[in-house]
Design a protein around this motif. Structure first.
Motif, PDB file in Angstrom:
ATOM      1  N   GLU A   1      61.354 123.597  55.283  1.00  0.00           N
ATOM      2  CA  GLU A   1      60.233 122.772  54.823  1.00  0.00           C
ATOM      3  C   GLU A   1      60.085 121.519  55.666  1.00  0.00           C
ATOM      4  OE1 GLU A   1      57.963 123.222  52.506  1.00  0.00           O
ATOM      5  OE2 GLU A   1      58.665 125.245  52.053  1.00  0.00           O
TER       6      GLU A   1
ATOM      7  N   HIS B   1      56.870 120.439  57.976  1.00  0.00           N
ATOM      8  CA  HIS B   1      56.201 119.147  57.812  1.00  0.00           C
ATOM      9  C   HIS B   1      56.103 118.406  59.139  1.00  0.00           C
ATOM     10  CE1 HIS B   1      55.117 115.263  56.079  1.00  0.00           C
ATOM     11  NE2 HIS B   1      56.141 114.718  56.718  1.00  0.00           N
TER      12      HIS B   1
ATOM     13  N   LYS C   1      53.664 120.259  61.715  1.00  0.00           N
ATOM     14  CA  LYS C   1      52.255 120.386  61.329  1.00  0.00           C
ATOM     15  C   LYS C   1      51.317 119.496  62.146  1.00  0.00           C
ATOM     16  CE  LYS C   1      49.273 120.606  57.257  1.00  0.00           C
ATOM     17  NZ  LYS C   1      49.204 120.458  55.781  1.00  0.00           N
TER      18      LYS C   1
END
Length: 742
Positions: free
Chosen positions: A262, A266, A269
């Motif tokens: 995750e 993040h 992105k």
């Protein structure tokens, strides 16, 4: 005045124009991808409205980097655990739809007089829907909690994976110019082999590495490590004959399984957004108004094929897989567009110089047309279903409804299917590892020794010894290993008389594989002798030792994989808990909600909204079948069963538009939280008792979410409902405890 490189001035021009145009598209509630395409058209060489770019080569370089990061980010969102959660229905529908659209595209191209290569690429271009456009449209229309959305997302996951496979196959065909079935089969086998190796090696090594280095990983180092691993995989994939996009996608999928998945997503992105914007802008530069004006009939024809073909194929595939007609039609009308992967496939064809240059602007034009129609297709899906329900014979609607319920009921017994899949997975993975070890020693280690001037005989002896030692545990598992220790992928297979047939077949496979490997290093006589010696050593003398070594590898692999799979196991079960037209969806409780801390009995949620709260996740705690005195607390994740209309009303009650946060499910709860049916027989103690007083909640740790009685269906019945002889109860709860009632 210092002269700036053209690459910088071009980048400033395209990003500045893109910023203005995308703000305008955001204001108009249009997909931002279309804004990038328009920006590229405005600064491209095909128009003179704005200043145009100077260095096309530098933009192509940025665009290629954009494709790599776009696929890397898709891999981070995809992950292997998502594939496990998709389920057979979405997988079957996606494969059915893609096969239909590829065939339709190829036939259409040939009817238009295009070459076979152009027609093949056209089929690939028309087959893949746009993930970014669909997700944005669903969020803007407020359809996020509708039943069909879960099916749509599952189909998109499979489509993204198949799109990567299509790129590999199209590249193989384009380079070899060979349409022979043997060549295609060889390419598929090669691709499957490398995918398996990347999966096994990545899951075995990367999660453990990142766990141990967690204290050293700042945001900067995590980003550098992740991008470095991505580019290394890109280089490796290119060197073994695959596309750079495939390497990026696979590394993203592997990193998504790690503890830093995750966090990496993040951090990557913003980079993905920047470079993918450059990619889409470069696509827009290829829009040629003259080509579109010349081929406007083809644009309308292909757009119609996408809209009609995808609607029909997804609807039909979904119905055949056991979904209701309403949900199937909504899914089909939501997926009726093409997008980013279509551009990537078209770019691939141009870079290989195997397709007509006019295909690219045609693909962009079709994407623009279908992207604009997507919101209208989604909005009108419910009305179109109501229209179909009126014109179709009642018997047809009833038959489809019965087929959906029957298919759903059959999904409850998955034991045999899981057992067969377990056997196949274990055999394939161990065989792949053995072959990989052989390839590593024969094509890397042996040439390394020979390059160091070692004699051929000793070099082959060392290579063969290394192969036998490294592959021995996996050969033992291939021949004798049981599957009882697999948690998610593999289950206990030591049942039934056919086990002896399977065991003999596995031993023969292991011996044949061993003999084929040894024969590559020594003459056939010595190969037979060494194979026999290994059978005796592996099969008898060192059996227990190899068993221990293999189980260490297996435990390491499964612990890395199951860190994420177990966290999502409950969600996988929960999302398939839907009898009839109801389904399960998730809401997050906002901290400022006025009902926080109020017992469920006082909220009367089932009585007012007709929905059932089946599960509450509170941090690492899972509250299954919450009681009347349970309260909703801030940031709780609640899983609710109801129809689309009921859930929309309940969403208004929740009054939360927050994005779903990552949930952590306690891995200590090993119960299978699922949906099972239970018929009340003459000996049942629950007859003539109300749901509240019969004790089913306590004995099954579950909730009655549906009753079938005399051909009628009662969804989310009131707790005062009295149970009668012959009722079929649908209960959400612990599977073993429910089945013990029968």
């Amino acid at each position: 005045m210092q002269h700036l490189p053209s690459m910088i001035t071009d980048l400033a021009l395209i990003l500045g124009t893109a910023g203005i145009v995308t703000l305008l598209f955001k204001k108009l509630n249009q997909p931002i991808v279309l804004g990038y395409l328009v920006a590229g058209f405005l600064v491209g060489p095909k128009t003179s409205i704005f200043p145009t770019i100077v260095g096309q080569e530098s933009i192509s370089l940025w665009a290629e980097i954009g494709v790599i990061f776009l696929l890397f980010a898709l891999g981070l969102e995809f992950s292997f655990k998502k594939l496990f959660r998709v389920g057979g229905s979405a997988g079957f529908t996606a494969l059915f739809e893609i096969s239909f659209m590829v065939t339709a595209g190829y036939v259409t191209g040939r009817l238009l007089g295009w070459t076979s290569m152009d027609s093949m690429f056209l089929g690939g271009i028309l087959a893949i829907s746009s993930t970014s456009i669909i997700i944005r449209t669903i969020e803007e229309l407020g359809f996020k909690n509708f039943k069909f959305v879960g099916m749509v997302f599952g189909i998109l996951v499979i489509e993204d994976l198949v799109a990567v496979l299509l790129m590999v196959l199209l590249t193989t065909v384009a380079l070899t110019r060979d349409f022979a079935g043997a060549e295609m089969l060889g390419a598929i086998v090669k691709l499957s082999f490398f995918l398996s190796i990347w999966f096994v090696a990545g899951i075995f090594l990367l999660p453990s590495f990142l766990k141990r280095a967690q204290k050293l990983l700042t945001e900067e180092t995590v980003l550098v490590v992740a991008v470095g691993l991505c580019l290394l995989m890109v280089v490796f994939a290119s060197n073994v004959g695959f596309s750079s996009a495939l390497g990026a996608f696979i590394m993203g999928s592997i990193l998504a399984e790690t503890i830093e998945g995750e966090r990496i997503h993040h951090l990557v992105k913003p980079i993905k957004n920047l470079f993918s914007a450059v990619f889409f802008i470069s696509v827009g530069m290829m829009i040629d108004p003259q080509v579109i004006m010349t081929y406007w009939k083809e644009v309308l024809l292909l757009s119609s094929i996408v809209i009609v073909g995808k609607t029909i194929s997804v609807t039909l595939g979904s119905v055949l897989s056991g979904q209701s007609l309403k949900s199937s039609l909504q899914s089909g009308m939501s997926l009726s567009q093409i997008g980013e992967f279509s551009f990537i496939i078209a770019t691939l064809g141009l870079s290989l110089k195997v397709i007509n240059e006019n295909m690219y602007p045609l693909a962009v034009a079709v994407s623009v047309v279908t992207a604009f129609t997507t919101p209208y297709m989604m909005r009108s899906s419910t009305k179109f279903y109501a229209f179909l329900e009126r014109i179709l014979p009642p018997k047809v609607v009833a038959s489809l409804d019965s087929y959906s319920v029957l298919s759903f009921s059959m999904q409850g017994n998955r034991v045999w299917r899981d057992q067969v899949r377990a056997y196949i997975i274990k055999i394939i993975l161990n065989a792949v590892v053995v072959v990989a070890i052989f390839l590593l020693t024969s094509r890397v280690f042996l040439p390394f020794l020979l390059e160091r001037q070692m004699a051929e005989g000793p070099a082959k002896f060392l290579s063969l010894s290394a192969t036998l030692i490294a592959s021995a545990p996996f050969l033992w598992a291939l021949a004798f290993g049981r599957t009882k220790d697999f948690d998610v992928l593999v289950f206990d297979q030591n049942k039934g008389t056919n086990n002896y047939v399977f065991l003999v077949s596995r031993i023969m496979l292991a011996v044949g594989l061993l003999g084929a490997m040894v024969a590559q290093f020594v003459p056939i006589f010595w190969a037979l002798a060494i194979t026999l010696w290994m059978v005796i050593v592996v099969g008898y003398i060192l059996s227990q030792k190899l068993n221990d070594i293999y189980h260490w590898f297996e435990h390491r692999f499964l612990s890395n994989l199951n860190d994420e799979v177990q966290k999502n196991h409950a969600r996988k079960a929960v999302q398939s808990l839907a009898p009839w037209d109801a389904h399960m969806t998730e809401f997050q409780i906002p901290p400022e909600a006025p009902y926080v801390g109020v017992p469920l009995s006082q909220l009367s949620i089932r009585e007012v909204y007709g929905v059932t709260i089946a599960l509450i996740e509170r941090g690492r705690r899972r509250i299954t079948a919450p009681g009347r005195n349970e309260c909703l607390m801030p940031h709780d994740h609640i899983h609710v069963i109801g129809t689309d209309a009921q859930l929309v009303r309940f969403k208004d009650f929740i009054q939360s538009e927050h994005e779903d946060l990552q949930r952590v499910v306690s891995v200590q709860d090993d119960g299978q939280y699922t949906l099972e049916s239970y018929r009340l027989s003459e000996n049942s103690p629950y007859i003539n008792c109300s749901i509240r007083d019969c004790g089913l909640r306590e004995s099954t740790q579950g909730l009655v979410v549906g009753i079938e009685r005399d051909g009628r269906r009662i969804l989310n019945p009131d707790s005062s409902e009295v149970l009668v002889l012959g009722d079929v109860l649908w209960i959400v709860g612990d599977r073993d405890k429910i089945l013990n009632q029968t």
